[in-house]
Write a protein that holds these residues in place. Structure first.
Motif, PDB file in Angstrom:
ATOM      1  N   GLN A 181       0.691  -1.216   0.058  1.00 26.05           N
ATOM      2  CA  GLN A 181      -0.109   0.108   0.082  1.00 26.05           C
ATOM      3  C   GLN A 181       0.828   1.212   0.015  1.00 26.05           C
ATOM      4  OE1 GLN A 181      -3.329   0.371  -0.644  1.00 26.05           O
ATOM      5  NE2 GLN A 181      -3.403  -2.127  -0.907  1.00 26.05           N
ATOM      6  N   PRO A 182       1.974   1.471   0.804  1.00 24.29           N
ATOM      7  CA  PRO A 182       2.629   2.593   0.693  1.00 24.29           C
ATOM      8  C   PRO A 182       3.271   2.567  -0.462  1.00 24.29           C
ATOM      9  CG  PRO A 182       3.279   1.152   2.662  1.00 24.29           C
ATOM     10  CD  PRO A 182       2.514   0.303   1.892  1.00 24.29           C
ATOM     11  N   ALA A 183       3.777   1.849  -1.514  1.00 25.85           N
ATOM     12  CA  ALA A 183       4.261   2.142  -2.633  1.00 25.85           C
ATOM     13  C   ALA A 183       3.177   2.281  -3.783  1.00 25.85           C
ATOM     14  CB  ALA A 183       4.934   0.759  -3.242  1.00 25.85           C
ATOM     15  N   LYS A 184       1.928   1.986  -3.435  1.00 26.84           N
ATOM     16  CA  LYS A 184       1.044   2.119  -4.451  1.00 26.84           C
ATOM     17  C   LYS A 184       0.573   3.759  -4.249  1.00 26.84           C
ATOM     18  CE  LYS A 184      -3.977   1.008  -5.308  1.00 26.84           C
ATOM     19  NZ  LYS A 184      -4.861   2.261  -5.090  1.00 26.84           N
ATOM     20  N   LYS A 185       0.691   4.101  -2.883  1.00 26.31           N
ATOM     21  CA  LYS A 185       0.238   5.543  -2.582  1.00 26.31           C
ATOM     22  C   LYS A 185       1.302   6.562  -3.177  1.00 26.31           C
ATOM     23  CE  LYS A 185      -2.767   4.395   1.316  1.00 26.31           C
ATOM     24  NZ  LYS A 185      -2.856   4.505   2.728  1.00 26.31           N
TER      25      LYS A 185
ATOM     26  N   LYS B  34      10.971  13.514 -23.124  1.00 26.60           N
ATOM     27  CA  LYS B  34      12.132  13.105 -22.044  1.00 26.60           C
ATOM     28  C   LYS B  34      11.204  12.348 -21.115  1.00 26.60           C
ATOM     29  CE  LYS B  34      14.925  15.641 -18.826  1.00 26.60           C
ATOM     30  NZ  LYS B  34      15.148  16.916 -18.352  1.00 26.60           N
ATOM     31  N   LYS B  35      11.920  11.292 -20.451  1.00 30.22           N
ATOM     32  CA  LYS B  35      11.346  10.617 -19.589  1.00 30.22           C
ATOM     33  C   LYS B  35      11.191  11.352 -18.219  1.00 30.22           C
ATOM     34  CE  LYS B  35      15.579   8.615 -17.457  1.00 30.22           C
ATOM     35  NZ  LYS B  35      16.444   7.542 -17.294  1.00 30.22           N
ATOM     36  N   GLN B  36       9.950  10.825 -17.525  1.00 29.72           N
ATOM     37  CA  GLN B  36       9.442  11.501 -16.257  1.00 29.72           C
ATOM     38  C   GLN B  36       9.182  10.509 -15.413  1.00 29.72           C
ATOM     39  OE1 GLN B  36       6.204  14.401 -16.872  1.00 29.72           O
ATOM     40  NE2 GLN B  36       6.386  14.179 -19.103  1.00 29.72           N
ATOM     41  N   PRO B  37      10.027   9.761 -15.002  1.00 32.22           N
ATOM     42  CA  PRO B  37      10.104   8.492 -14.236  1.00 32.22           C
ATOM     43  C   PRO B  37       9.298   8.845 -12.480  1.00 32.22           C
ATOM     44  CG  PRO B  37      12.602   9.201 -14.156  1.00 32.22           C
ATOM     45  CD  PRO B  37      11.753  10.126 -15.055  1.00 32.22           C
ATOM     46  N   PHE B  38       8.214   8.106 -12.370  1.00 32.51           N
ATOM     47  CA  PHE B  38       7.391   8.131 -11.411  1.00 32.51           C
ATOM     48  C   PHE B  38       7.231   6.790 -10.506  1.00 32.51           C
ATOM     49  CE2 PHE B  38       4.620   7.173 -14.614  1.00 32.51           C
ATOM     50  CZ  PHE B  38       3.468   6.490 -13.931  1.00 32.51           C
ATOM     51  N   ILE B  39       7.643   5.642 -11.180  1.00 32.28           N
ATOM     52  CA  ILE B  39       7.328   4.354 -10.689  1.00 32.28           C
ATOM     53  C   ILE B  39       8.447   4.032  -9.856  1.00 32.28           C
ATOM     54  CG2 ILE B  39       6.755   1.924 -10.962  1.00 32.28           C
ATOM     55  CD1 ILE B  39       5.146   3.000 -13.418  1.00 32.28           C
TER      56      ILE B  39
ATOM     57  N   LYS C  57       0.913   9.518  -5.813  1.00 30.93           N
ATOM     58  CA  LYS C  57       1.180  10.901  -5.533  1.00 30.93           C
ATOM     59  C   LYS C  57       2.214  11.261  -6.451  1.00 30.93           C
ATOM     60  CE  LYS C  57       4.384  11.796  -2.607  1.00 30.93           C
ATOM     61  NZ  LYS C  57       5.266  11.732  -1.425  1.00 30.93           N
ATOM     62  N   ASN C  58       3.078  10.551  -7.243  1.00 33.76           N
ATOM     63  CA  ASN C  58       4.117  11.087  -7.994  1.00 33.76           C
ATOM     64  C   ASN C  58       3.952  10.838  -9.366  1.00 33.76           C
ATOM     65  OD1 ASN C  58       5.962  11.502  -5.817  1.00 33.76           O
ATOM     66  ND2 ASN C  58       6.595   9.554  -5.951  1.00 33.76           N
ATOM     67  N   ALA C  59       2.516  10.449  -9.585  1.00 38.03           N
ATOM     68  CA  ALA C  59       2.234  10.144 -10.997  1.00 38.03           C
ATOM     69  C   ALA C  59       2.210  11.644 -11.674  1.00 38.03           C
ATOM     70  CB  ALA C  59       0.936   9.416 -11.219  1.00 38.03           C
ATOM     71  N   PRO C  60       2.817  11.762 -12.916  1.00 33.70           N
ATOM     72  CA  PRO C  60       2.662  13.033 -13.505  1.00 33.70           C
ATOM     73  C   PRO C  60       1.063  13.246 -14.141  1.00 33.70           C
ATOM     74  CG  PRO C  60       4.280  11.677 -14.506  1.00 33.70           C
ATOM     75  CD  PRO C  60       3.395  10.885 -13.834  1.00 33.70           C
ATOM     76  N   SER C  61       0.759  14.850 -13.857  1.00 33.83           N
ATOM     77  CA  SER C  61      -0.484  15.150 -14.087  1.00 33.83           C
ATOM     78  C   SER C  61      -0.418  16.396 -14.842  1.00 33.83           C
ATOM     79  CB  SER C  61      -1.492  15.253 -12.952  1.00 33.83           C
ATOM     80  OG  SER C  61      -2.622  15.528 -13.175  1.00 33.83           O
ATOM     81  N   ASN C  62      -1.180  16.681 -15.712  1.00 36.58           N
ATOM     82  CA  ASN C  62      -1.259  17.967 -16.389  1.00 36.58           C
ATOM     83  C   ASN C  62      -2.449  18.782 -15.939  1.00 36.58           C
ATOM     84  OD1 ASN C  62       0.904  17.317 -18.305  1.00 36.58           O
ATOM     85  ND2 ASN C  62      -0.433  16.082 -19.442  1.00 36.58           N
ATOM     86  N   LYS C  63      -2.103  20.000 -16.477  1.00 44.76           N
ATOM     87  CA  LYS C  63      -3.358  20.863 -15.815  1.00 44.76           C
ATOM     88  C   LYS C  63      -4.466  20.829 -16.800  1.00 44.76           C
ATOM     89  CE  LYS C  63      -0.146  24.441 -13.990  1.00 44.76           C
ATOM     90  NZ  LYS C  63       0.500  25.739 -14.158  1.00 44.76           N
ATOM     91  N   TYR C  64      -4.328  20.386 -18.051  1.00 47.38           N
ATOM     92  CA  TYR C  64      -5.466  20.132 -19.044  1.00 47.38           C
ATOM     93  C   TYR C  64      -5.791  18.818 -19.280  1.00 47.38           C
ATOM     94  CZ  TYR C  64      -1.997  18.585 -22.280  1.00 47.38           C
ATOM     95  OH  TYR C  64      -0.773  17.842 -23.071  1.00 47.38           O
ATOM     96  N   THR C  65      -6.905  18.409 -19.552  1.00 43.16           N
ATOM     97  CA  THR C  65      -7.324  16.925 -19.682  1.00 43.16           C
ATOM     98  C   THR C  65      -7.042  16.541 -21.123  1.00 43.16           C
ATOM     99  OG1 THR C  65      -9.196  17.566 -18.165  1.00 43.16           O
ATOM    100  CG2 THR C  65      -9.107  15.506 -19.799  1.00 43.16           C
TER     101      THR C  65
END
Length: 129
Positions: free
Chosen positions: A36-40, A98-103, A44-52
């Motif tokens: 669960q801590p890794a999933k959370k 460019k890579k955006q590592p989050f996992i 939390k670190n998953a990239p997100s854009n302001k637009y959909t």
């Protein structure tokens, strides 16, 4: 993705193996709780854009697609990005992006906590001190 062997687990795993079918249930329960801590952290670190993005209209936001998936054959818990196939483009990059590592960083940030959760979970279910 990353695989990791926990020191001191061989003895616990031997004891689990001797339990037969019950060990599969215990393993699944322990791993479901332990990761669960890794999933959370990944959420939390998953990239997100302001637009959909058009993909998000169809599949939803990346952070909302982080799921646990049990592999019964391998007896292992996987953390997946479900339908968010573009997560791999973000994690590893492409020729034009460019890579955006989050996992992987999330894995490294929570590795010790997950390890401890596994040890404590197995000991608890086996009634060990």
């Amino acid at each position: 993705m990353a695989k990791h062997e926990i020191e001191g687990m061989k003895e616990l795993m031997k004891r689990l193996e001797n339990m037969g079918e019950e060990s599969k249930t215990i393993t699944k329960e322990v791993l479901t709780e332990a990761v669960q801590p890794a999933k959370k952290e990944i959420e939390k670190n998953a990239p997100s854009n302001k637009y959909t993005h058009p993909y998000e209209k169809k599949y939803g936001k990346l952070k909302n697609n982080i799921e646990l998936e049990w592999d019964d054959k391998k007896q292992q818990m996987n953390i997946t990005t479900s339908d968010s196939f573009w997560s791999w483009f973000l994690e590893f990059g492409t020729k034009s992006m460019k890579k955006q590592p989050f996992i992987e960083p999330s894995y490294h940030n929570t590795k010790k906590e997950v390890e401890q959760n596994i040890i404590e979970g197995v000991k608890k279910r086996l009634n060990l001190p």
